[in-house]
Design an enzyme around this catalytic site. Structure first.
Site, PDB file in Angstrom:
ATOM      1  N   ASP A  95       0.844  -1.207   0.000  1.00 47.35           N
ATOM      2  CA  ASP A  95       0.000   0.000   0.000  1.00 47.35           C
ATOM      3  C   ASP A  95       0.878   1.256   0.000  1.00 47.35           C
ATOM      4  O   ASP A  95       0.581   2.242  -0.684  1.00 47.35           O
ATOM      5  CB  ASP A  95      -0.914  -0.018   1.236  1.00 47.35           C
ATOM      6  CG  ASP A  95      -1.624  -1.348   1.354  1.00 47.35           C
ATOM      7  OD1 ASP A  95      -2.458  -1.644   0.500  1.00 47.35           O
ATOM      8  OD2 ASP A  95      -1.296  -2.126   2.283  1.00 47.35           O
TER       9      ASP A  95
ATOM     10  N   HIS B 171      -4.464  -3.393   6.538  1.00 47.45           N
ATOM     11  CA  HIS B 171      -4.285  -3.676   5.106  1.00 47.45           C
ATOM     12  C   HIS B 171      -5.653  -4.074   4.554  1.00 47.45           C
ATOM     13  O   HIS B 171      -5.942  -5.243   4.311  1.00 47.45           O
ATOM     14  CB  HIS B 171      -3.263  -4.795   4.876  1.00 47.45           C
ATOM     15  CG  HIS B 171      -3.252  -5.244   3.439  1.00 47.45           C
ATOM     16  ND1 HIS B 171      -2.805  -4.448   2.412  1.00 47.45           N
ATOM     17  CD2 HIS B 171      -3.687  -6.384   2.852  1.00 47.45           C
ATOM     18  CE1 HIS B 171      -2.961  -5.087   1.264  1.00 47.45           C
ATOM     19  NE2 HIS B 171      -3.494  -6.261   1.506  1.00 47.45           N
TER      20      HIS B 171
HETATM   21  N1  LIG Z   1      -0.740  -7.914   2.475  1.00 47.84           N
HETATM   22  C1  LIG Z   1      -0.769  -7.672   1.169  1.00 47.84           C
HETATM   23  O1  LIG Z   1      -0.342  -6.604   0.715  1.00 47.84           O
HETATM   24  C2  LIG Z   1      -1.324  -8.682   0.190  1.00 47.84           C
HETATM   25  C3  LIG Z   1      -1.308  -8.405  -1.186  1.00 47.84           C
HETATM   26  C4  LIG Z   1      -1.787  -9.354  -2.085  1.00 47.84           C
HETATM   27  C5  LIG Z   1      -2.306 -10.558  -1.600  1.00 47.84           C
HETATM   28  N2  LIG Z   1      -2.353 -10.780  -0.263  1.00 47.84           N
HETATM   29  C6  LIG Z   1      -2.844 -12.048   0.290  1.00 47.84           C
HETATM   30  O2  LIG Z   1      -1.808 -13.020   0.142  1.00 47.84           O
HETATM   31  C7  LIG Z   1      -2.382 -14.321   0.141  1.00 47.84           C
HETATM   32  C8  LIG Z   1      -1.828 -15.145  -0.994  1.00 47.84           C
HETATM   33  O3  LIG Z   1      -2.201 -14.617  -2.230  1.00 47.84           O
HETATM   34  P1  LIG Z   1      -1.959 -15.442  -3.577  1.00 47.84           P
HETATM   35  O4  LIG Z   1      -2.459 -14.582  -4.672  1.00 47.84           O
HETATM   36  O5  LIG Z   1      -0.566 -15.967  -3.638  1.00 47.84           O
HETATM   37  O6  LIG Z   1      -2.977 -16.654  -3.350  1.00 47.84           O
HETATM   38  P2  LIG Z   1      -2.954 -18.103  -3.992  1.00 47.84           P
HETATM   39  O7  LIG Z   1      -4.303 -18.682  -3.737  1.00 47.84           O
HETATM   40  O8  LIG Z   1      -2.416 -18.066  -5.387  1.00 47.84           O
HETATM   41  O9  LIG Z   1      -1.865 -18.882  -3.105  1.00 47.84           O
HETATM   42  C9  LIG Z   1      -2.068 -19.203  -1.760  1.00 47.84           C
HETATM   43  C10 LIG Z   1      -1.323 -20.489  -1.486  1.00 47.84           C
HETATM   44  O10 LIG Z   1      -1.443 -20.776  -0.099  1.00 47.84           O
HETATM   45  C11 LIG Z   1      -1.602 -22.164   0.042  1.00 47.84           C
HETATM   46  N3  LIG Z   1      -2.137 -22.488   1.346  1.00 47.84           N
HETATM   47  C12 LIG Z   1      -3.436 -22.513   1.778  1.00 47.84           C
HETATM   48  N4  LIG Z   1      -3.503 -22.899   3.059  1.00 47.84           N
HETATM   49  C13 LIG Z   1      -2.229 -23.105   3.463  1.00 47.84           C
HETATM   50  C14 LIG Z   1      -1.657 -23.529   4.673  1.00 47.84           C
HETATM   51  N5  LIG Z   1      -2.416 -23.826   5.732  1.00 47.84           N
HETATM   52  N6  LIG Z   1      -0.318 -23.646   4.753  1.00 47.84           N
HETATM   53  C15 LIG Z   1       0.460 -23.373   3.683  1.00 47.84           C
HETATM   54  N7  LIG Z   1      -0.029 -22.974   2.494  1.00 47.84           N
HETATM   55  C16 LIG Z   1      -1.348 -22.842   2.389  1.00 47.84           C
HETATM   56  C17 LIG Z   1      -2.509 -22.533  -1.128  1.00 47.84           C
HETATM   57  O11 LIG Z   1      -2.451 -23.930  -1.410  1.00 47.84           O
HETATM   58  C18 LIG Z   1      -1.901 -21.688  -2.251  1.00 47.84           C
HETATM   59  O12 LIG Z   1      -0.861 -22.376  -2.918  1.00 47.84           O
HETATM   60  C19 LIG Z   1      -3.889 -14.091   0.095  1.00 47.84           C
HETATM   61  O13 LIG Z   1      -4.403 -14.193   1.402  1.00 47.84           O
HETATM   62  C20 LIG Z   1      -4.009 -12.675  -0.409  1.00 47.84           C
HETATM   63  O14 LIG Z   1      -5.241 -12.090  -0.020  1.00 47.84           O
HETATM   64  C21 LIG Z   1      -1.863  -9.873   0.627  1.00 47.84           C
END
Ligand SMILES: NC(=O)c1ccc[n+]([C@@H]2O[C@H](COP(=O)([O-])OP(=O)(O)OC[C@H]3O[C@@H](n4cnc5c(N)ncnc54)[C@H](O)[C@@H]3O)[C@@H](O)[C@H]2O)c1
Length: 332
Positions: free
Chosen positions: A160, A188
């Protein structure tokens, strides 16, 4: 003499952020071009094959700094000996799901991963939570890893922060590297408050306040804020997928500045455990302006806060307090 490798855990490593993040770490973007790393990648059993694919690609890329790869679905193996943990794995909100159900899934994930880190990570492990709800996941992790110092548990709001720098640079047609000291306050989420009241731009005539250069308070107090707040949704609309490369890059920025320090006169935004600074309730993971030195962050103190900012900072704190209550209700 060559440095000892640092062990970096990435959870959710088979996902889209993970896929963008692990090569950045292996190339030295997170910890520097002279710092060898061993990557620990965790995902869940349904993603094991994809995770193995990522492992194979890491080997095929022949990164000189990459001294080893652990790719596993076993949380204990993943957490053992790690110096840095980037928590990207989590349970996403699916259509028709109640907020409480999503919270409950993430609370249980972060509770168990907290215990694994508490018991098996290296002493003084630094933790960055990326997975949403990032602030509250970090809070749960802190609660269930009591031996990890609270100052070592943070969440990502640097994306952000970088988005805010990007908007100002576009508006003024200046290099993004010449803009500094924006602040993301709070959660966030779309309640976050991107604040430019202390931000400056480097010009040939010296550093100038962003407000003086933009000369459009209506935009700075309106459109700018909503654009940054809603940028994640705009990316999803355009890409049909959530932001990944910018999230991965910001996670590298967050850890790099934390470990190696922020430049003199510059602060960054990090979600950290509130000590009550700026009258933000203590006990929330809230995004503040921080400077880092010697591997420690410090909240920038004494910035004047105007009335509009106060309201927006309180609003996002209220949302975090509600999230905290919801998370705790999932524990009982
Ligand atoms: N803070 C930020 O600025 C920010 C920015 C973008 C995305 N995000 C968040 O980041 C996260 C990941 O995003 P993404 O696009 O890579 O999602 P994604 O769905 O492509 O990947 C998430 C991965 O996590 C795995 N996973 C699920 N449960 C798990 C567990 N218990 N242990 C280990 N791995 C597990 C899934 O199998 C998947 O491979 C989401 O929660 C998204 O909202 C945060």
């Amino acid at each position: 003499m060559a440095k000892e490798p640092v062990r970096v855990l990435v959870t959710g490593a088979a996902g889209q952020i993970g896929y963008a993040l692990v090569p950045m770490i292996a190339r030295g973007i997170m910890l520097g071009p002279d710092q060898p790393v061993i990557l620990h990648m965790l995902d869940i059993p349904p993603a094991a094959e994809a995770l193995n694919g990522v492992r194979m690609e890491l080997i095929d890329a022949a990164f000189p700094l990459l001294k080893g790869v652990v790719a596993t679905t076993d949380v204990v193996e993943a957490c053992t000996g790690v110096n840095i943990a980037v928590m990207v794995g989590g349970f996403p909100r699916k259509e028709g799901m109640e907020r409480k159900d999503v919270m409950s899934k993430n609370v249980s994930i972060y509770k168990s991963q907290a215990s694994a880190l508490e018991n098996y990570a290296a002493a003084n492990c630094k933790v960055l939570v990326v997975a949403n709800p990032a602030n509250t996941n970090a809070l749960i992790l802190k609660e269930f890893a009591p031996s990890i110092p609270e100052k070592n548990i943070t969440c990502l709001t640097r994306l952000d922060h970088n988005r805010a720098l990007g908007q100002i640079s576009e508006r003024l047609n200046v290099q993004v590297s010449d803009v500094k000291n924006v602040i993301i306050w709070g959660n966030h989420s779309s309640s976050q408050y991107p604040d430019v009241n202390h931000a400056t731009v480097k010009t040939p005539a010296g550093e100038k306040p962003v407000r003086e250069l933009v000369k459009d308070d209506a935009w700075l107090n309106g459109g700018f804020i909503t654009t940054v707040q809603q940028r994640g949704a705009a990316i999803i609309k355009a890409r049909k997928l959530s932001s990944a490369l910018s999230a991965a890059s910001s996670a590298c920025d967050h850890i790099r500045d934390w470990v190696l320090g922020t430049p003199e006169g510059t602060w960054v935004s990090m979600g950290v455990y509130s000590d009550g600074s700026y009258n933000v309730p203590a006990g929330l993971i809230y995004s503040f302006p921080v400077t880092c030195s010697g591997g420690e962050w410090k909240i920038v103190q004494g910035l004047p806060i105007d009335e509009l900012s106060r309201k927006k900072m309180d609003l996002t704190a209220e949302e975090l307090s509600e999230e905290k209550a919801l998370a705790y209700s999932c524990l009982s």
